[in-house]
Enzyme design. Structure first.
Site, PDB file in Angstrom:
ATOM      1  N   GLU A 153      10.087  16.677  14.579  1.00  0.00           N
ATOM      2  CA  GLU A 153      10.518  16.443  13.197  1.00  0.00           C
ATOM      3  C   GLU A 153       9.782  17.392  12.253  1.00  0.00           C
ATOM      4  OE1 GLU A 153      11.497  12.617  10.435  1.00  0.00           O
ATOM      5  OE2 GLU A 153       9.490  12.679  11.316  1.00  0.00           O
ATOM      6  N   GLU A 168       9.684   1.807  10.856  1.00  0.00           N
ATOM      7  CA  GLU A 168      10.774   2.766  10.646  1.00  0.00           C
ATOM      8  C   GLU A 168      10.125   4.137  10.639  1.00  0.00           C
ATOM      9  OE1 GLU A 168      12.689   5.509   9.214  1.00  0.00           O
ATOM     10  OE2 GLU A 168      12.770   4.485   7.278  1.00  0.00           O
ATOM     11  N   CYS A 171      13.837  10.781   6.566  1.00  0.00           N
ATOM     12  CA  CYS A 171      13.794  10.415   7.979  1.00  0.00           C
ATOM     13  C   CYS A 171      15.158  10.526   8.638  1.00  0.00           C
ATOM     14  CB  CYS A 171      13.241   9.010   8.135  1.00  0.00           C
ATOM     15  SG  CYS A 171      14.134   7.767   7.172  1.00  0.00           S
ATOM     16  N   LYS A 212       0.864  -1.171   0.000  1.00  0.00           N
ATOM     17  CA  LYS A 212       0.000   0.000   0.000  1.00  0.00           C
ATOM     18  C   LYS A 212       0.910   1.233   0.000  1.00  0.00           C
ATOM     19  CE  LYS A 212      -2.520   3.484   1.611  1.00  0.00           C
ATOM     20  NZ  LYS A 212      -1.913   4.833   1.744  1.00  0.00           N
TER      21      LYS A 212
END
Length: 489
Positions: free
Chosen positions: A381, A250, A284, A175
């Protein structure tokens, strides 16, 4: 406009609802493709197809060696189509064409590597203490794997899930992000051409709340592999726990890139720039917190500002462009909101400004100095081209600041002192540490995070073991089987 269909059980299909999602070019805001908007019905069809393939011929009976050969065939097709796949990804997510084509060219290596490992999963023969028994272990596929991938590096982050899963004999439902689904559907064409049996690899597109959630909760899904944000990762982990599903997560990062005064400052400056401004900061592992020793703090910032002041922002297909757009409007707004937060918190903006174009989601490279650990821009973040530069006094101070975060995905250390390099690397709370480098990754090396940066590891030899379960078999060839209700005196 390109009209795509989903890939379920080796058939190209529209969503059950018939609904679609427009895909926009991030630099022009123009619709360039149409993606099926799947829902729970489509997710269920894909999982059922994957489960059927897992249970039946030809996939269930194929040898590990033959699986590896299929994967290497897929790698050959991906090598042939790398240029096309790179262009599709650049058009879909707005990252530089050169970067996306480099990723597409690297993609086949996952399938060559794990294809080679497919028939290397050996069981054991434990020397049990019971006479008359022969025991052995075997590795069996864990089951149907749901792979949920983000928009920043769609195929590369899919490959590090799909390749080891296929090598282990699992089946897949992929997906992709609703913001960058086209390359996953192009990838499915390569799977079809390679000759994988029906149901082994399926691609269902749509929104996370409608397709992703259905996959996570589906009773026939055994393992969930997710790359994305911390909030979604937590929700996936909680939902998966109810069904005792295995997870690999992750998640985000707020990585520290530490520059000591004795470092090669030219190399460190290049590493700092690559660490945060590569991929427009949409990574990331971005080195978004730059820790610089006091004695070189101002000099190093001036060097960075000088290097970045003339960087060309613009069309990712222009070979002269160095910084492309943000992939989505929502993320564009989020990054700009954080820049406003940084200014309000008292950080000093040394570089940056407004969107230079009337159309497109462009954020010029932004550098903040005088950032402290208490500021939101240092703790949360941002996922954009925003660098937060922080001071440190000595080694202990650098380690303290670097570890003062909820995240622990990556870190960088720049020093000529070998003893310091080992000490700092060992004490940093991060899954990956680079010394005198940044952003070096390989399908051969484990990757994952500490703390809120996730669970599990991808890549490397051990990753294939995430997709198998161990069965122990006891063969009685000489041991007497006594009546359990007859007492021995």
């Amino acid at each position: 406009m390109k009209i795509y269909k989903m890939f379920i059980d080796n058939a190209w299909e529209d969503a059950a609802s018939g609904e679609r999602i427009p895909s926009l070019e991030p630099w022009s805001e123009q619709v360039w493709a149409s993606i099926p908007r799947g829902d729970t019905k489509d997710a269920d069809r894909a999982v059922q197809a994957a489960h059927a393939a897992l249970q039946s011929q030809p996939w269930a009976g194929i040898s590990a060696t033959a699986r590896g050969a299929l994967m290497r065939r897929l790698g050959d097709i991906l090598t042939r189509d790398a240029g096309h796949l790179g262009r599709i990804e650049a058009q879909d997510n707005g990252k530089l064409l050169a970067e996306m084509q480099a990723q597409a060219a690297y993609l086949p290596q996952y399938f060559y590597y794990y294809g080679g490992l497919a028939d290397k999963l050996e069981g054991t023969v434990p020397p049990v203490e019971r006479p008359g028994f022969f025991t052995y272990t075997r590795h069996e596929p864990i089951g149907v794997v749901a792979a949920l991938t983000p928009w920043n590096s769609p195929l590369l982050l899919a490959a590090n899930k799909i390749a080891p899963a296929l090598a282990a004999g699992c089946t897949i439902v992929l997906k992709p992000s609703e913001h960058a689904s086209a390359s996953a559907l192009e990838f499915a064409r390569a799977v079809e051409e390679a000759g994988f049996p029906p149901g082994v690899v399926n691609v269902v597109t749509g929104y996370g709340a409608e397709v992703g959630d259905a996959l996570v909760r589906h009773p026939l899904v055994s393992r969930i592999c997710f790359t994305g944000g911390e909030i979604a990762g937590r929700a996936i982990n909680e939902a998966a726990a109810r069904g005792f599903k295995h997870v690999d997560l992750e998640l985000g990062g707020k990585s520290a890139n530490i520059v000591f005064a004795d470092a090669d400052l030219e190399a460190a400056a290049n590493g700092a720039i690559a660490g945060i401004f590569g991929a427009s900061g949409q990574s990331c592992i971005a080195g978004s917190r730059l820790l610089v020793e006091d004695s070189i703090y101002e000099r190093f910032i001036e060097k960075l500002v000088t290097m970045m002041a003339s960087v060309k922002v613009g069309d990712p297909f222009d070979p002269h462009t160095q910084i492309g757009p943000i992939t989505t409007k929502a993320q564009y707004d989020r990054v700009n909101d954080y820049i406003c937060v940084g200014l309000a918190e008292g950080a000093r903006r040394r570089l940056g400004g407004d969107n230079p174009f009337e159309r497109g989601w462009f954020v010029p490279p932004t550098i903040f100095s005088e950032v402290t650990s208490e500021m939101r821009i240092a703790r949360e973040e941002i996922f954009g081209p925003v660098l937060c530069v922080m001071r440190f006094r000595d080694t202990e101070d650098a380690i303290r600041i670097a570890n003062d975060t909820l995240y622990g995905l990556a870190a960088g250390v720049w020093t000529r002192d070998l003893r310091r390099a080992f000490e700092v690397s060992n004490r940093l709370e991060a899954g990956t540490v680079w010394v005198n480098a940044y952003r070096a990754l390989s399908y051969m090396v484990p990757f994952g995070g500490y703390k809120n940066s996730g669970l599990g590891r991808e890549n490397g030899i051990d990753a294939i073991r995430n997709f198998v379960q161990v069965k122990s078999v006891w063969m009685n060839y000489a041991a007497p089987v006594a009546n359990p209700f007859v007492m021995k005196i």
